[in-house]
Design a protein around this motif. Structure first.
Motif, PDB file in Angstrom:
ATOM      1  N   HIS A 126       3.906  -4.056  -8.000  1.00 61.30           N
ATOM      2  CA  HIS A 126       4.039  -4.707  -6.695  1.00 61.30           C
ATOM      3  C   HIS A 126       5.258  -5.633  -6.683  1.00 61.30           C
ATOM      4  N   ARG A 138      -0.688  -3.660  -4.644  1.00 62.12           N
ATOM      5  CA  ARG A 138      -0.616  -5.112  -4.817  1.00 62.12           C
ATOM      6  C   ARG A 138      -1.719  -5.609  -5.754  1.00 62.12           C
ATOM      7  N   ARG A 139      -2.946  -5.133  -5.568  1.00 58.04           N
ATOM      8  CA  ARG A 139      -4.073  -5.601  -6.379  1.00 58.04           C
ATOM      9  C   ARG A 139      -4.229  -4.843  -7.692  1.00 58.04           C
ATOM     10  N   LEU A 177       0.832  -1.205   0.000  1.00 63.62           N
ATOM     11  CA  LEU A 177       0.000   0.000   0.000  1.00 63.62           C
ATOM     12  C   LEU A 177       0.868   1.257   0.000  1.00 63.62           C
ATOM     13  N   SER A 213      -4.855  -0.400  -3.229  1.00 63.00           N
ATOM     14  CA  SER A 213      -3.778  -1.357  -3.014  1.00 63.00           C
ATOM     15  C   SER A 213      -2.948  -1.461  -4.291  1.00 63.00           C
TER      16      SER A 213
END
Length: 139
Positions: free
Chosen positions: A130, A123-124, A86, A121
């Motif tokens: 990421h 990551r997502r 994040l 996020s």
């Protein structure tokens, strides 16, 4: 850890009445280093913005050690100090042309949706970024 080195020629307009680099200009140099780091990882911040995502600064630290002056060449070293999916914390060291440490600092960033400014996020939303950040921080 991936470390990128960016050269900056100190311009007259970047100095103050004392003949040293005005303190706020180091933040601009941090951005130059951060952009080079992102590019070295194979990404482009402008493309992220085109997808409606911004990456605002949520915190910044600077420590002044030795002044830089007009006509000198500075080297900005930039790396990912911490990343949690994040938040990204970039770290910086700025050296003068004699390779003496002049400034250290950090900046913390998150990603937000442009229209709502709500955090997302990495990551997502950007799985490639990421993975690259994880690798850059660990090497």
């Amino acid at each position: 850890m991936t470390i990128v080195r960016t050269k900056v020629n100190v311009r007259y307009a970047e100095t103050d009445q004392m003949g040293v680099v005005y303190h706020a200009n180091y933040l601009v140099w941090f951005e130059l280093g951060r952009t080079e780091l992102i590019n070295s990882l194979g990404f482009n911040y402008a493309e992220m913005e085109e997808q409606g995502v911004l990456s605002p600064v949520t915190d910044v630290e600077l420590k002044y050690i030795k002044p830089l002056r007009y006509g000198q060449t500075a080297t900005v070293k930039t790396w990912v100090e911490k990343y949690d999916g994040l938040r990204v914390i970039y770290a910086y060291e700025i050296y003068n042309q004699e390779e003496e440490l002049s400034v250290t600092g950090k900046s913390t960033h998150i990603c937000v949706r442009k229209e709502t400014f709500k955090p997302i996020s990495i990551r997502r939303t950007f799985p490639d970024w990421h993975e690259a950040y994880l690798n850059a921080a660990e090497q």
